[in-house]
Design an enzyme around this catalytic site. Structure first.
Site, PDB file in Angstrom:
ATOM      1  N   SER A 146       0.738  -1.356   0.211  1.00 15.58           N
ATOM      2  CA  SER A 146       0.170   0.101   0.083  1.00 15.58           C
ATOM      3  C   SER A 146       0.762   1.324   0.105  1.00 15.58           C
ATOM      4  O   SER A 146       2.044   1.147   0.361  1.00 15.58           O
ATOM      5  CB  SER A 146      -0.869   0.070   1.212  1.00 15.58           C
ATOM      6  OG  SER A 146      -1.692   1.346   1.590  1.00 15.58           O
ATOM      7  N   TYR A 160      -2.262  -0.335  10.385  1.00 16.25           N
ATOM      8  CA  TYR A 160      -2.211  -0.721   9.123  1.00 16.25           C
ATOM      9  C   TYR A 160      -0.909  -0.312   8.621  1.00 16.25           C
ATOM     10  O   TYR A 160      -0.534  -1.116   7.555  1.00 16.25           O
ATOM     11  CB  TYR A 160      -3.632   0.278   8.327  1.00 16.25           C
ATOM     12  CG  TYR A 160      -3.773  -0.195   6.890  1.00 16.25           C
ATOM     13  CD1 TYR A 160      -4.397  -1.620   6.589  1.00 16.25           C
ATOM     14  CD2 TYR A 160      -3.269   0.639   5.971  1.00 16.25           C
ATOM     15  CE1 TYR A 160      -4.226  -1.788   5.017  1.00 16.25           C
ATOM     16  CE2 TYR A 160      -3.493   0.465   4.618  1.00 16.25           C
ATOM     17  CZ  TYR A 160      -3.898  -0.884   4.253  1.00 16.25           C
ATOM     18  OH  TYR A 160      -4.021  -1.306   3.016  1.00 16.25           O
TER      19      TYR A 160
END
Length: 252
Positions: A146, A160
């Site tokens: 990501s 995250y």
């Protein structure tokens, strides 16, 4: 002369998190290019629907119910792939969760699940396919990270981001370890892409912020699928190590 089309034709590709979003789109794109695809996720009804549509379009596909947080499920996934198609050429470690909230909300259960899926799931996937790929002298592991693995997504995405930084470290270490074995490693780091990932936050304020951000910026899931296809279609001696893609409008 071998074309890039031939580098996907006939390959056996496992895609985790394939019941929707990035994973579903990637499985469809690979199948359209002639890969035999194994779709893995927890929602078997949705998997079977996608498999049926791939077959109707002339592709080869099977579905295997898989929770990537369970080591045994990944081993079963690899075994069923070998049983169906005889080999494993590509693993797309795509399954992920994104329950966002500030650390002081103390959502420890969500931290645990994020680590179990986003880090352990990637490692379990690697463990399931790596011995087989090394034995056959070829293979390709694509780990979906990501933008949050490049920069810490504060103030709501610290955990995250930690998991996606871990995916980057695992991928780079794996690349160095297996480089002489014929196994390739690619990290794909997307920004805001249309998927169910954005719906993972139980904290109302975080959820509202994420929805607004995605509504303003997101690009289609096939943006990532095309990046995966690009990496996989390269000649065997070319390893696209990293692809970073984000909406043109996304600053973060």
């Amino acid at each position: 002369m071998t074309s890039v089309q031939d580098n996907i034709q006939g390959k056996v590709a496992i895609v985790t998190g394939a019941s929707s979003g990035l994973g579903e789109s990637t499985a469809r794109h690979l199948a359209a290019r002639g890969a035999r695809v194994v779709l893995a996720a927890r929602r078997t009804d949705r998997l079977e629907q996608v498999v049926a549509e791939i077959r109707e379009a002339g592709g080869e596909a099977i579905a295997v119910a898989t929770d990537v947080a369970k080591h045994a499920d990944l081993e079963k996934l690899a075994a069923k792939t070998i049983e169906a198609f005889g080999r494993i050429d590509v693993l797309v470690n795509n399954a992920g969760v994104m329950p966002l909230s500030p650390l002081d909300k103390l959502k420890v259960d969500e931290w645990d699940r994020t680590i179990d899926v986003n880090i352990k799931g990637v490692l379990y996937g690697i463990a399931a396919v790596l011995p087989r790929m090394k034995a056959q002298g070829s293979g390709h592991i694509v780990n979906v990270a990501s933008i949050a693995g490049l920069k810490v997504f504060t103030p709501i995405g610290t955990v995250y981001s930690a998991t996606k930084h871990a995916v980057r470290a695992i991928s780079e270490g794996l690349r160095v370890e297996v480089g002489n074995s014929g196994v390739r490693v690619t990290i794909v780091s997307p920004g805001a892409v249309e998927s169910e990932l954005k719906h993972g936050s139980s904290d109302p304020e975080s959820a509202a912020g994420v929805k607004a951000f995605y509504d303003a910026n997101q690009i289609p899931a096939d943006s990532v699928a095309r990046a995966v296809v690009y990496a996989v279609e390269q000649p065997a001696n070319v390893d696209i190590n990293e692809v970073v893609l984000r909406p043109v409008s996304q600053e973060f």
